[in-house]
Every structure is written in structure tokens, then in C-alpha cells.
Design a protein around this motif. Structure first.
Motif, PDB file in Angstrom:
ATOM      1  N   ASP A   1       0.869  -1.174   0.000  1.00  0.00           N
ATOM      2  CA  ASP A   1       0.000   0.000   0.000  1.00  0.00           C
ATOM      3  C   ASP A   1       0.910   1.229   0.000  1.00  0.00           C
ATOM      4  O   ASP A   1       1.607   1.485   0.981  1.00  0.00           O
ATOM      5  N   PRO A   2       0.919   2.006  -1.130  1.00  0.00           N
ATOM      6  CA  PRO A   2       1.922   3.080  -1.260  1.00  0.00           C
ATOM      7  C   PRO A   2       1.790   4.143  -0.164  1.00  0.00           C
ATOM      8  O   PRO A   2       2.803   4.612   0.369  1.00  0.00           O
ATOM      9  N   GLU A   3       0.564   4.485   0.190  1.00  0.00           N
ATOM     10  CA  GLU A   3       0.375   5.523   1.203  1.00  0.00           C
ATOM     11  C   GLU A   3       0.900   5.038   2.544  1.00  0.00           C
ATOM     12  O   GLU A   3       1.612   5.752   3.263  1.00  0.00           O
ATOM     13  N   LEU A   4       0.559   3.795   2.878  1.00  0.00           N
ATOM     14  CA  LEU A   4       1.031   3.201   4.122  1.00  0.00           C
ATOM     15  C   LEU A   4       2.554   3.105   4.117  1.00  0.00           C
ATOM     16  O   LEU A   4       3.217   3.375   5.127  1.00  0.00           O
ATOM     17  N   GLU A   5       3.102   2.740   2.951  1.00  0.00           N
ATOM     18  CA  GLU A   5       4.564   2.624   2.859  1.00  0.00           C
ATOM     19  C   GLU A   5       5.231   3.965   3.177  1.00  0.00           C
ATOM     20  O   GLU A   5       6.226   4.013   3.895  1.00  0.00           O
ATOM     21  N   ARG A   6       4.634   5.046   2.658  1.00  0.00           N
ATOM     22  CA  ARG A   6       5.197   6.372   2.944  1.00  0.00           C
ATOM     23  C   ARG A   6       5.155   6.662   4.445  1.00  0.00           C
ATOM     24  O   ARG A   6       6.115   7.163   5.022  1.00  0.00           O
ATOM     25  N   ASP A   7       4.024   6.325   5.083  1.00  0.00           N
ATOM     26  CA  ASP A   7       3.894   6.587   6.523  1.00  0.00           C
ATOM     27  C   ASP A   7       4.944   5.802   7.327  1.00  0.00           C
ATOM     28  O   ASP A   7       5.592   6.343   8.213  1.00  0.00           O
ATOM     29  N   ILE A   8       5.071   4.513   6.993  1.00  0.00           N
ATOM     30  CA  ILE A   8       6.008   3.682   7.766  1.00  0.00           C
ATOM     31  C   ILE A   8       7.441   4.105   7.463  1.00  0.00           C
ATOM     32  O   ILE A   8       8.305   4.093   8.343  1.00  0.00           O
ATOM     33  N   GLU A   9       7.679   4.507   6.219  1.00  0.00           N
ATOM     34  CA  GLU A   9       9.022   4.980   5.860  1.00  0.00           C
ATOM     35  C   GLU A   9       9.413   6.185   6.717  1.00  0.00           C
ATOM     36  O   GLU A   9      10.529   6.258   7.236  1.00  0.00           O
ATOM     37  N   GLN A  10       8.463   7.098   6.860  1.00  0.00           N
ATOM     38  CA  GLN A  10       8.727   8.301   7.651  1.00  0.00           C
ATOM     39  C   GLN A  10       9.137   7.939   9.078  1.00  0.00           C
ATOM     40  O   GLN A  10      10.117   8.443   9.614  1.00  0.00           O
ATOM     41  N   ILE A  11       8.348   7.035   9.662  1.00  0.00           N
ATOM     42  CA  ILE A  11       8.650   6.610  11.035  1.00  0.00           C
ATOM     43  C   ILE A  11      10.013   5.930  11.075  1.00  0.00           C
ATOM     44  O   ILE A  11      10.832   6.185  11.970  1.00  0.00           O
ATOM     45  N   SER A  12      10.277   5.080  10.082  1.00  0.00           N
ATOM     46  CA  SER A  12      11.525   4.309  10.083  1.00  0.00           C
ATOM     47  C   SER A  12      12.740   5.197   9.860  1.00  0.00           C
ATOM     48  O   SER A  12      13.815   4.930  10.410  1.00  0.00           O
ATOM     49  N   ARG A  13      12.570   6.237   9.070  1.00  0.00           N
ATOM     50  CA  ARG A  13      13.699   7.154   8.858  1.00  0.00           C
ATOM     51  C   ARG A  13      14.071   7.837  10.169  1.00  0.00           C
ATOM     52  O   ARG A  13      15.249   8.047  10.456  1.00  0.00           O
TER      53      ARG A  13
ATOM     54  N   ILE B   1      13.665   6.554  13.109  1.00  0.00           N
ATOM     55  CA  ILE B   1      14.339   5.535  13.934  1.00  0.00           C
ATOM     56  C   ILE B   1      15.776   5.349  13.457  1.00  0.00           C
ATOM     57  O   ILE B   1      16.710   5.300  14.263  1.00  0.00           O
ATOM     58  N   ALA B   2      15.957   5.287  12.123  1.00  0.00           N
ATOM     59  CA  ALA B   2      17.297   5.098  11.551  1.00  0.00           C
ATOM     60  C   ALA B   2      18.216   6.222  12.009  1.00  0.00           C
ATOM     61  O   ALA B   2      19.364   5.991  12.411  1.00  0.00           O
ATOM     62  N   GLU B   3      17.677   7.444  11.976  1.00  0.00           N
ATOM     63  CA  GLU B   3      18.451   8.602  12.395  1.00  0.00           C
ATOM     64  C   GLU B   3      18.855   8.488  13.856  1.00  0.00           C
ATOM     65  O   GLU B   3      20.010   8.688  14.217  1.00  0.00           O
ATOM     66  N   ARG B   4      17.850   8.151  14.694  1.00  0.00           N
ATOM     67  CA  ARG B   4      18.103   8.076  16.128  1.00  0.00           C
ATOM     68  C   ARG B   4      19.222   7.063  16.410  1.00  0.00           C
ATOM     69  O   ARG B   4      20.062   7.270  17.265  1.00  0.00           O
ATOM     70  N   PHE B   5      19.188   5.936  15.704  1.00  0.00           N
ATOM     71  CA  PHE B   5      20.200   4.903  15.954  1.00  0.00           C
ATOM     72  C   PHE B   5      21.398   5.022  15.018  1.00  0.00           C
ATOM     73  O   PHE B   5      22.239   4.136  14.967  1.00  0.00           O
ATOM     74  N   ARG B   6      21.459   6.108  14.226  1.00  0.00           N
ATOM     75  CA  ARG B   6      22.582   6.357  13.309  1.00  0.00           C
ATOM     76  C   ARG B   6      22.846   5.158  12.400  1.00  0.00           C
ATOM     77  O   ARG B   6      23.974   4.679  12.281  1.00  0.00           O
ATOM     78  N   ARG B   7      21.772   4.631  11.803  1.00  0.00           N
ATOM     79  CA  ARG B   7      21.904   3.519  10.868  1.00  0.00           C
ATOM     80  C   ARG B   7      21.441   4.005   9.509  1.00  0.00           C
ATOM     81  O   ARG B   7      20.571   4.874   9.414  1.00  0.00           O
ATOM     82  N   PRO B   8      22.002   3.459   8.425  1.00  0.00           N
ATOM     83  CA  PRO B   8      21.508   3.833   7.093  1.00  0.00           C
ATOM     84  C   PRO B   8      20.059   3.336   6.916  1.00  0.00           C
ATOM     85  O   PRO B   8      19.718   2.231   7.361  1.00  0.00           O
ATOM     86  N   TYR B   9      19.235   4.164   6.252  1.00  0.00           N
ATOM     87  CA  TYR B   9      17.832   3.789   6.068  1.00  0.00           C
ATOM     88  C   TYR B   9      17.703   2.496   5.264  1.00  0.00           C
ATOM     89  O   TYR B   9      16.750   1.727   5.437  1.00  0.00           O
ATOM     90  N   ALA B  10      18.692   2.239   4.406  1.00  0.00           N
ATOM     91  CA  ALA B  10      18.647   1.034   3.562  1.00  0.00           C
ATOM     92  C   ALA B  10      18.408  -0.228   4.383  1.00  0.00           C
ATOM     93  O   ALA B  10      17.728  -1.155   3.941  1.00  0.00           O
ATOM     94  N   GLU B  11      18.928  -0.235   5.611  1.00  0.00           N
ATOM     95  CA  GLU B  11      18.738  -1.414   6.462  1.00  0.00           C
ATOM     96  C   GLU B  11      17.268  -1.652   6.791  1.00  0.00           C
ATOM     97  O   GLU B  11      16.872  -2.756   7.165  1.00  0.00           O
ATOM     98  N   PHE B  12      16.468  -0.601   6.701  1.00  0.00           N
ATOM     99  CA  PHE B  12      15.066  -0.694   7.095  1.00  0.00           C
ATOM    100  C   PHE B  12      14.133  -0.970   5.920  1.00  0.00           C
ATOM    101  O   PHE B  12      13.002  -1.371   6.102  1.00  0.00           O
ATOM    102  N   GLU B  13      14.655  -0.714   4.712  1.00  0.00           N
ATOM    103  CA  GLU B  13      13.781  -0.627   3.541  1.00  0.00           C
ATOM    104  C   GLU B  13      12.932  -1.886   3.347  1.00  0.00           C
ATOM    105  O   GLU B  13      11.719  -1.811   3.144  1.00  0.00           O
TER     106      GLU B  13
END
Lengths: 416, 416
Positions: free
Chosen positions: B93-105, B107-119
Motif C-alpha cells: 500500500d503506497p500511502e502506508l509505505e510512505r507513513d512507515i518509511e517516515q517513522i523508520s527514517r 528511527i534510523a536517524e536516532r540509531f545512526r543507521r543507514p535507512y537502507a537497512e530498514f527498507e
């Protein structure tokens, strides 16, 4: 092939949510520790079709363990439906009937009722599927082992202490032992970590190379602790993870933190006391849940009202006035006061806002101050805990126990 | 016809017995209160076949509520297997993907990890069965309502607070509401009785004529209380039972006894304190589990060591010497001491042998003395409780709360 097991728990109050089942988890752990992790735990009410279906499904595996539905009344149908699901006749076992009659006559006497009122129930409870073996009686309900075409069923009473007792008896049964002999108890290792996040542990796992072939690793949060469980031949992975996570690894077994605290204090010859506000006695309750706590734990104070903090814990009035009841300063004073008034070497104090009311902008719900004080030093912590009142209290309790554990670990370190 | 509901709870630690499930009972109670008592609660691990089978069975009813298995990793398979069981495609679901991506980015920032690990995880968690509706996001996991051929499935995350929050959202969903509209919330009445045996209550039920047509009565023991629940049009039976069991009926709702104690004390303008030995803080913990306890509860003393009983509760040394720590006399002195040192109107004291050690011929494990003391009188009780340490402590705690309740009920009576 590894044998397959299932657990069926019956009780109408369970499918209504009125009660939380303890028997399923107990039996699941017992089976898992013997290498027979159950496929599923099914909780059904006393609706006959549902119960029969669940039993039929369970009999498709090798070992089916059933809890409940053994009472004297018509809505307790486990034995009848098990017999039907297994295609076995169920008949009255005369010897068992005599035993249950004897017990029931004593009950009838005690309650001054005619035995006739019990007779039907006795016949019902003495009814056993063909070839079923009685492994003991709980109240007036027999525990049974029933061999069916391809499976072994263990029938246990619902009350947890009775279930546990008769489960021990079931483990002595030959047919049960035959199934267990085909299972291999899992190689399980556990590393318990405190003070790091679940994702940091997951990252550490990835960085040491992840799960090797044949090893399953699970990472699970338990009230602030992170449990890393390794199933299979996980020795090398355990060594690597221990290295990666030290010094946060504090235990490699399942014992609750209160037990670790008591053991360490006992080894050091140190006594412990508690001073609690928002946890309201939970820290003391967890410490005293361990048998033999009395040789270490002296007592605790639940100081809910501020003037109890003043009078019983000698928290200075100025401290309360300047910093408030929920503050690092008050927590420190509470710990010092508890050591003194309860005559303990070490004391831990908790003060916080459990909610749902009482939070402010500066001191929101979930804000908790902990302080542990001992002869060799102090340790303090400020937490902002998520969740409702129950969750905040539970998490603050666990954190307080860990703070004492850390203080004791340090004093051991210093004295070496 | 009444619609049928089922609950599926997934989590590998649950079938291993490592954790006791809270979501099944919560959902069962929620459904039961809406007239949709579930046929069964199935607990399964992350073995795909087992989970798919459980989902398939659940979809045979009208409403299936699922807890857990929504994480970002490959072993969280609820959505994939639900789609398969329902014969639906699952797509991102593209809209949902955008929402979860935002949250995950974040988290990635907080833990200083590349977003690619979450994709990959994000794509997985944004995958929804055809026509599925997102009812909210917990962490990075969406809650869903999925309509299948003939059934409605509600997919909820495993962490209990998140599950509860998204369940509220699910109740707003139109398809869920359509199923609920076909169910009739049960007429349920409850009489709670204290101080009489389960069999005496059963006898009372038989003597008033038993269950009339269309009424189902259950009798269940809850830590010393007996609960009589009447489902259906049970008004006449409730009246008859109330008459037969008075004055032992103390409540006609589900609120825990600690809440009744606090409410009664509040109404009478009375403050409460505790003095505990074998229960180690559990009585205080139950009283403080209720939000707003602080306006009634002043504090408590856990006096585990005898000299804490002497110094903090002023139990006379002669009383301890003559009668021992576990005695009616010590319990009475503890209650009096707690009233005084904690400045409360009423105090309840508990002292006993929780076991497993410490029992003697004269004072066996399970022997417990309770004493409640107030401005208008005293109330004392001696109990010999069955069970292990945990059970003795739990039952003694419940009994102590009931003793205060009785004392308060009497003082209300006197003051009328």
C-alpha cells in the motif's frame, strides 16, 4: 521425526476473558523443556462441538495434554468428548468409583448432605475411556492417561496446583515416557541484558554474523531486560554475543532479578530494605516472593503520604518543599531513611508519578526516580516510563530491583 | 443467528510457555461483552503451517481477531498467511509505505543507521491484503481490517497497550460494526459472595429452583470470593439468590475488592494503612493499584524481621516472646502499631507462614493471622490456606482486603 504435541485448555470463564489461563503456559514450558514445543494451545469453553473439534485436532499429533472439564456436573465433558474424538468406549471403572465414592461420602458428611446427591456425579467422574489409566485424583476428579490410535492423551484437572501435581504423575506413565523418549530436549542458552535497547541487541547479533546454520536466536524484551535466547548448537554464537554485549549481560539463566539480588546480598552478608511511593509495595512483594528472603530482606516502607515520608523515613521537610515528592533528592532521602529506620545495609527507594492523574508539565505521568544506597556508595536513576498505571508501576519495580543488583555487583567488584 | 467469533494469538514465546498471554483474555472479554463470546482462543507460534491453519479455522466464523506477528522480520507472517488463508492478494500500500518509511527514517536517524537497512522491513510492513483497511500504526506495524468471503478479520499488534488502542479503532470500522450489530450484548448479572463455600452457593442455587429456561448460571471461585454469574433474563433468579445468600453478598459488579475498600473508606472519610509480614507488601500493592488511592491510603509497613515489628510497629517484645511472630496477638499489635505510626484511622495486619520452609507442627505452612483495627472496633481472622508460597500469599492478601471491607461495612452500619 520429532513427535508433535498440543495443549487444549477448557473452561467457559477462559473464553469469556474472565480469567487468565496459567495452565497452558505451564504445560507449554514443560513440553518445550523436553523438546516437544507444542504446535498450539487451544482454549475452548464448554460448548461440546468446539471442545470435541479441539480434541480431535490435538489427537492428530503424538501427545495431547488437556486441562479442565473434569468436574462432577453435566457441563464438564472432557472425558466423554475425548472418548468420542478417539473412537473409544467410556465406561465406569469400578475401582475408581469406589475411591471417588469414599471421598464423596466424606464430603457429604462434612456438609450434612445425603450421599444420594453425589451418586450421579461420582459415576460420571469414575467414567474412563477404554484402556485409560488413572494417574491420581484431585478432589474427586481423576487424572488420566489415554492411549488412542496413534496418540497419547493426558487428562488433567483445571485447578493449577492439582494440574501441576498430576502432571508429575503423568511423566511417570510409560506411554507418556515413550513419546518423550523420541523428543530431544533443546539446547537452549540465554543471555540476559540490561540497560541496552532491543534494537542494539539485534544490531549486535547482526554484527557477529547472525544465526549460524541450525541455531535459532530470539530477542525479546521482558520488563526492561532484553533476553537473547539461542536454540540449537549456539555455543560459538553465545560466546560472540557475550563479548559484544558485556558488561550489560547480567545473567545466563531464567531466575528473576529479585532472586539474583537476594543471592548476591546473601553472598556479601548484606541486608536489604525498601522505601516505595508509586510502586506501593511491589518491590517488597517481589523480593519476598522468593522463599528464604527473610535472611536478607528486613522490611519495607510504603510511604504514600508525604507525612509518612517525613515521620517514617526522615525525609527532610525542606527536601520535599524544595524538590517535591517526585524528585531525585527525595528518592535519595527515602533510601537513606529506610536504611536507618529499618536497620538495613542497603535500601532502594522509588518515587514517581504512576498516573493516570497527578502528572504535570514538569513531572509527567511515567516520571520515576530511583535511588539505591549502601555502605559502599549510591546509585540513582531517572526514568520516563511509557504505559498505563499498571505498566509504569511494574516497570519501575523491575528497574528498582536492577538498580540494587547493580549496586551490589559494584560493591562485590570493589571488595575483590 | 448470532455471529461467531474466534481469537488467534501468535508468538513463539507463547507456545514455549515463556510468557502468559494477556491479549487473548482481553479480546475475549471485549467480544463477550458485545454478545460475541469466542468459540476458541488459539495460541500458535511462528510455524507457518500452524498459523495458517489457525487463521483458516478462524475465518470460518464471522469475526476473527488476530494478535501479533506484524513485525518487520521474515518470521512475522500474520499478514502474508491471512491473505493466503483468505485467498486474497497481498500488495504494498503506497500511502502506508510512505507513513512507515517516515517513522523508520526517524528511527534510523536516532540509531545512526543507514535507512537502507530498514527498507525491506518497511515494504513488508506496508503489505496489505486486497481491500484491507489500515486502522492505525503501532510502532511501524499497521493494524488492519480485512474483509474476506464471509468473514471480517481484525489484525492487531502484539504489545498489549498497542493492541488495546488499535482495538478501539477497529470498533469504529464499518465492517466490524456490521458484525457486532448482529450480536446481542448478554444480560449479565453478578453476585459476589464472601465467607461461604462454593458448594453452599451451589446448594442455594438448587434450593431456589436452579436455572430457569433461558438463564445460564455459573458459580466460580476467585481467590476466596464466590462469583455467581447469571446470563440471560436472570432478574428473578438474582432476587432469589440475593435473598438466599444475604448477608454474604458484598458486591454486584466486577470491581476488585481493593477498589470497594477505597471507595467505602473515602465515603466514610477514613484513612487506611497496612502492616504486612508474609504478604510482603502485596496488600499495599493492591490498594495502590487503584488510581486515586492516595486520598485514602497513607502507607504501609512490610515488617519482615522481628525487630522491624518491634521498632516500627511497636509490637511489644513480650507479645512476640509469648505468642511468636505468627499469632493473633502479634497481628493485633501490628495493626494497632500501624494505625499509630502511619497515622491512619484503620489498619490491617497480616502475619503467617507462606512456606515452603518455616512451618512447624503447631504453626504449619499456610497458617495466617489477620487483624483489622479501626476507631469503632476490631476484626480478626485465623486462616489455614492451601497451596504453595505464591498461592498462600495471594489468598492471604485477598482475605486481608476482605477483612478491612467487613470492618468498614460494619462501621457504616453502626453510624447509620
Amino acid at each position: 521425526m520429532t513427535p508433535r504435541a498440543a495443549v487444549v485448555v477448557t473452561g467457559s470463564e477462559l473464553v469469556r476473558g474472565g480469567r487468565r489461563d496459567a495452565n497452558g503456559p505451564f504445560l507449554a514450558a514443560e513440553l518445550t523443556n523436553r523438546g516437544l514445543e507444542p504446535d498450539r494451545i487451544t482454549i475452548v469453553g464448554d460448548e461440546p462441538d468446539e471442545l470435541e473439534t479441539a480434541l480431535r485436532e490435538g489427537l492428530q499429533g503424538d501427545l495431547l495434554v488437556i486441562s479442565g472439564g473434569l468436574g462432577p456436573t453435566h457441563d464438564d465433558r472432557t472425558v466423554e468428548l475425548l472418548a468420542r474424538a478417539a473412537g473409544l468406549e467410556a465406561t465406569v471403572d469400578p475401582e475408581l468409583e469406589r475411591d471417588i465414592e469414599q471421598i464423596s461420602r466424606r464430603i457429604a458428611e462434612r456438609f450434612r448432605r445425603p450421599y444420594a446427591e453425589f451418586e450421579q456425579g461420582v459415576r460420571k467422574q469414575a467414567t474412563v475411556p477404554e484402556g485409560g489409566r488413572v494417574i491420581g485424583i484431585a478432589g474427586t476428579a481423576p487424572g488420566l492417561v489415554v492411549e488412542t490410535d496413534g496418540a497419547v492423551a493426558v487428562v488433567l484437572p483445571g485447578p493449577p496446583p492439582e494440574l501441576r501435581r498430576l502432571w508429575q504423575a503423568a511423566l511417570e506413565d510409560e506411554a507418556v515416557q515413550r513419546v518423550l523418549a523420541r523428543a530431544e530436549p533443546p539446547h537452549r542458552r540465554i543471555l540476559r541484558v540490561y540497560g541496552v535497547s532491543e534494537s542494539a541487541v539485534a544490531r549486535a547479533l547482526a554484527e557477529v554474523g547472525g544465526e549460524p546454520e541450525g541455531v535459532q536466536a530470539t530477542i525479546c524484551a521482558h520488563d526492561g531486560e532484553i533476553w537473547v535466547e539461542l536454540f540449537g548448537e549456539g555455543e560459538a554464537l553465545a560466546v560472540a554475543m557475550r563479548q559484544a554485549l558485556a558488561p550489560s549481560v547480567f545473567a545466563e539463566d531464567d531466575r528473576p532479578v529479585e532472586e539474583l539480588v537476594l543471592e548476591e546480598a546473601r553472598a556479601q552478608g548484606i541486608t536489604v530494605a525498601t522505601a516505595e511511593s508509586c510502586t506501593g509495595g511491589l518491590v517488597a512483594a517481589r523480593l519476598t516472593s522468593v522463599a528464604g528472603a527473610s535472611d536478607v530482606f528486613r522490611g519495607g516502607l510504603v510511604a504514600y503520604e508525604n507525612d509518612v515520608k517525613l515521620s517514617q523515613l526522615n525525609v527532610p521537610e525542606e527536601t520535599l518543599a524544595a524538590h517535591g515528592a517526585v524528585s531525585a533528592e527525595t528518592a535519595a532521602a527515602m533510601a537513606a531513611g529506610a536504611r536507618e529506620s529499618l536497620g538495613a545495609d542497603v535500601a532502594v527507594a522509588v518515587t514517581g508519578v504512576a498516573g493516570p492523574g497527578g502528572g504535570t508539565r514538569e513531572k509527567p505521568v511515567g516520571l520515576v526516580y530511583l535511588h539505591a544506597s549502601g555502605p559502599e556508595g549510591e546509585r540513582a536513576r531517572e526514568l520516563l516510563l511509557p504505559g498505563d498505571r499498571e505498566a509504569v508501576r511494574r516497570r519501575a519495580t523491575a528497574a528498582a530491583l536492577h538498580l540494587v543488583r547493580e549496586l551490589l555487583a559494584r560493591s562485590r567488584h570493589n571488595s575483590v
